[in-house]
Design an enzyme around this catalytic site. Structure first.
Site, PDB file in Angstrom:
ATOM      1  N   ARG A  47       0.851  -1.200   0.000  1.00 33.21           N
ATOM      2  CA  ARG A  47       0.000   0.000   0.000  1.00 33.21           C
ATOM      3  C   ARG A  47       0.881   1.243   0.000  1.00 33.21           C
ATOM      4  O   ARG A  47       0.613   2.223  -0.677  1.00 33.21           O
ATOM      5  CB  ARG A  47      -0.956   0.006   1.208  1.00 33.21           C
ATOM      6  CG  ARG A  47      -1.708   1.328   1.370  1.00 33.21           C
ATOM      7  CD  ARG A  47      -2.986   1.233   2.221  1.00 33.21           C
ATOM      8  NE  ARG A  47      -2.834   0.430   3.414  1.00 33.21           N
ATOM      9  CZ  ARG A  47      -2.145   0.791   4.507  1.00 33.21           C
ATOM     10  NH1 ARG A  47      -1.558   1.973   4.559  1.00 33.21           N
ATOM     11  NH2 ARG A  47      -2.046  -0.020   5.543  1.00 33.21           N
ATOM     12  N   TYR A  99     -16.035  16.677 -15.310  1.00 29.91           N
ATOM     13  CA  TYR A  99     -16.443  15.268 -15.347  1.00 29.91           C
ATOM     14  C   TYR A  99     -17.547  14.998 -14.313  1.00 29.91           C
ATOM     15  O   TYR A  99     -17.438  15.421 -13.153  1.00 29.91           O
ATOM     16  CB  TYR A  99     -15.220  14.384 -15.074  1.00 29.91           C
ATOM     17  CG  TYR A  99     -15.523  12.914 -15.055  1.00 29.91           C
ATOM     18  CD1 TYR A  99     -15.825  12.239 -16.230  1.00 29.91           C
ATOM     19  CD2 TYR A  99     -15.524  12.195 -13.866  1.00 29.91           C
ATOM     20  CE1 TYR A  99     -16.127  10.883 -16.220  1.00 29.91           C
ATOM     21  CE2 TYR A  99     -15.816  10.847 -13.846  1.00 29.91           C
ATOM     22  CZ  TYR A  99     -16.119  10.196 -15.019  1.00 29.91           C
ATOM     23  OH  TYR A  99     -16.415   8.858 -15.002  1.00 29.91           O
ATOM     24  N   ASP A 171      -7.327  18.364 -15.291  1.00 31.14           N
ATOM     25  CA  ASP A 171      -7.651  16.989 -15.664  1.00 31.14           C
ATOM     26  C   ASP A 171      -7.311  16.861 -17.152  1.00 31.14           C
ATOM     27  O   ASP A 171      -7.965  17.460 -18.008  1.00 31.14           O
ATOM     28  CB  ASP A 171      -9.142  16.720 -15.407  1.00 31.14           C
ATOM     29  CG  ASP A 171      -9.533  15.274 -15.674  1.00 31.14           C
ATOM     30  OD1 ASP A 171      -8.872  14.630 -16.522  1.00 31.14           O
ATOM     31  OD2 ASP A 171     -10.492  14.783 -15.049  1.00 31.14           O
ATOM     32  N   LYS A 196      -8.480   5.623 -19.386  1.00 27.66           N
ATOM     33  CA  LYS A 196      -8.817   6.078 -20.736  1.00 27.66           C
ATOM     34  C   LYS A 196      -7.605   5.928 -21.661  1.00 27.66           C
ATOM     35  O   LYS A 196      -7.121   4.831 -21.833  1.00 27.66           O
ATOM     36  CB  LYS A 196      -9.353   7.514 -20.659  1.00 27.66           C
ATOM     37  CG  LYS A 196     -10.364   7.738 -19.529  1.00 27.66           C
ATOM     38  CD  LYS A 196     -11.672   6.968 -19.713  1.00 27.66           C
ATOM     39  CE  LYS A 196     -12.566   6.960 -18.485  1.00 27.66           C
ATOM     40  NZ  LYS A 196     -12.861   8.240 -17.877  1.00 27.66           N
TER      41      LYS A 196
HETATM   42  C1  LIG Z   1     -13.265   8.775 -16.659  1.00 27.63           C
HETATM   43  C2  LIG Z   1     -12.851  10.099 -16.232  1.00 27.63           C
HETATM   44  C3  LIG Z   1     -12.586  10.365 -14.882  1.00 27.63           C
HETATM   45  C4  LIG Z   1     -12.766   9.314 -13.793  1.00 27.63           C
HETATM   46  O1  LIG Z   1     -11.896   8.255 -13.943  1.00 27.63           O
HETATM   47  P1  LIG Z   1     -12.193   6.742 -13.443  1.00 27.63           P
HETATM   48  O2  LIG Z   1     -10.967   6.024 -13.816  1.00 27.63           O
HETATM   49  O3  LIG Z   1     -13.418   6.287 -14.153  1.00 27.63           O
HETATM   50  O4  LIG Z   1     -12.421   6.828 -11.969  1.00 27.63           O
HETATM   51  C5  LIG Z   1     -12.156  11.631 -14.543  1.00 27.63           C
HETATM   52  N1  LIG Z   1     -12.003  12.599 -15.477  1.00 27.63           N
HETATM   53  C6  LIG Z   1     -12.288  12.385 -16.769  1.00 27.63           C
HETATM   54  C7  LIG Z   1     -12.112  13.492 -17.747  1.00 27.63           C
HETATM   55  C8  LIG Z   1     -12.712  11.144 -17.191  1.00 27.63           C
HETATM   56  O5  LIG Z   1     -12.999  10.947 -18.487  1.00 27.63           O
END
Ligand SMILES: *Cc1c(COP(=O)(O)O)cnc(C)c1O
Length: 386
Positions: A47, A99, A171, A196
């Site tokens: 962890r 998001y 982000d 992603k």
């Molecule tokens: C999918 C996404 C998230 C969240 O990510 P997870 O891996 O699903 O928790 C945050 N910001 C953006 C722009 C996203 O597309």
């Protein structure tokens, strides 16, 4: 001299293993580590730290031009770690088109813990400025936003943030470090859902925060270890394996999406198209300025949103697609389609949805790396049926 992105993405943190020279580094699939003496160790517990995770953190930090990064079990865990830098009574400025999961986290959970928020249009510095309070500590932006593809000027937001002693967070999930590197534009923190584009194969959930601010990095690692939302060694290993093709994949996503956007722009069945690569996009000039591949060429990514008037047409279009699969998520090698109003953005209040133009007829495409001719045929045929 520093090696190029395409070289670093393959080699950074990937020195062949010592014992047998294995080119693919083995997974340190272990929860704990032998100590040589009381408290004498490199790693003590997975962890707190794990070599497979460290390798991936080294790799991603290098791609984002940071000095370090902290991996989390999901993109939301990464965003939530970032927001945990705040204290009760402090205030954050963010975009109402952030998001959906980030909106929910701030609106439904952090608000109960005394974190205050102002939702504004972060493409306008004036709006950010008018939301500024004495207790503001952070600005969280996403650019381009999901699914409206609205941009924020990272450099301008970062400068505003610096001059007001705030932490700026970007982000960068939609662009990936191949097409946008916010730390080089002055941002303090970059977050990704590595689920992603970074992993890109729709088989791992993960997240990361990158920085070159040592004090913030230290706090983020402390939160990582204390809260415990850490990814497994196997997930880190899979992500590490996948990231090696990031440059190749992003080029292909971008090329396919550009061709598809151009064709959709001329299709009368499409009321409106949102893609920063088109001259018709209101922030096309900003996109050309801040979304650049490592050689400095403008790039616009693989995400396109289209307006199809109403939910019946949207549903008919989606039902008639054969290659694009109806699913949440984005950024994988396979093309996906999503209906934000009922899926990813269902947690946004109705009035916010209508304010940002997220209608029931809006459909979001995550353009994959299949042959563009097949993708175009699929889209055109489905459109001809609505
Ligand atoms: C999918 C996404 C998230 C969240 O990510 P997870 O891996 O699903 O928790 C945050 N910001 C953006 C722009 C996203 O597309």
């Amino acid at each position: 001299m520093k090696k190029k992105f395409e070289t670093r993405v393959i080699h950074e943190g990937q020195i062949p293993e010592k014992e047998f020279g294995s080119i693919s580094k083995p997974i340190y699939q272990t929860s704990t580590f032998k100590q040589n003496d009381f408290a004498e160790y490199i790693y003590d517990y997975s962890r707190a730290g794990n070599p497979t995770r460290t390798d991936l953190e080294t790799n991603i930090a290098s791609l984002e031009e940071g000095t370090g990064s902290a991996m989390y079990a999901s993109g939301m865990a990464a965003i939530s770690a970032t927001l945990t830098l705040l204290k009760s009574g402090e205030h954050i400025i963010s975009n109402y088109n952030v998001y959906g999961g980030a909106f929910r986290l701030i609106d439904k959970i952090l608000s109960n813990m005394g974190i205050q928020v102002s939702w504004v249009d972060t493409s306008s510095i004036d709006q950010i400025e008018s939301a500024l309070k004495n207790n503001t500590r952070m600005i969280l932006i996403e650019t381009p936003t999901n699914p409206m593809m609205q941009l924020a000027d990272i450099k301008a937001v970062s400068e505003f943030s610096k001059s007001n002693n705030l932490i700026s967070v970007v982000d960068n999930t939609f662009m990936s470090p191949y097409f946008q590197r916010p730390l080089t534009l002055g941002a303090d923190l970059v977050v990704h859902s590595t689920t992603k584009y970074i992993n890109g194969h729709s088989d791992v959930i993960g997240g990361v925060v990158v920085s070159k601010n040592e004090s913030l990095l230290e706090q983020l690692h402390f939160i990582q270890m204390s809260v415990g939302a850490v990814p497994s060694p196997f997930d880190c290993w899979l992500t590490q394996r996948s990231i090696k093709t990031l440059a190749l994949r992003m080029k292909a996503h971008n090329k396919n999406a550009m061709l598809i956007a151009r064709e959709l722009e001329n299709n009368t069945k499409v009321d409106r198209i949102y893609y920063p690569g088109l001259e018709s996009h209101p922030q096309h000039d900003l996109a050309k300025k801040q979304q650049l591949d490592p050689d400095g060429n403008p790039a616009f990514g693989g995400m396109i949103s289209i307006e199809l008037s109403n939910i019946e047409k949207a549903r008919k279009f989606v039902k008639n697609l054969k290659i694009f699969i109806l699913a949440e998520s984005l950024g994988g090698v396979e093309s996906l389609v999503c209906h934000p109003a009922s899926m990813t953005h269902a947690s946004l209040p109705e009035e916010v949805r209508s304010k940002i133009g997220l209608s029931d007829g809006l459909v979001r495409l995550s353009v994959g790396v299949e042959h563009v001719d097949d993708l175009l045929k699929d889209i055109n045929s489905a459109l001809s049926k609505i």
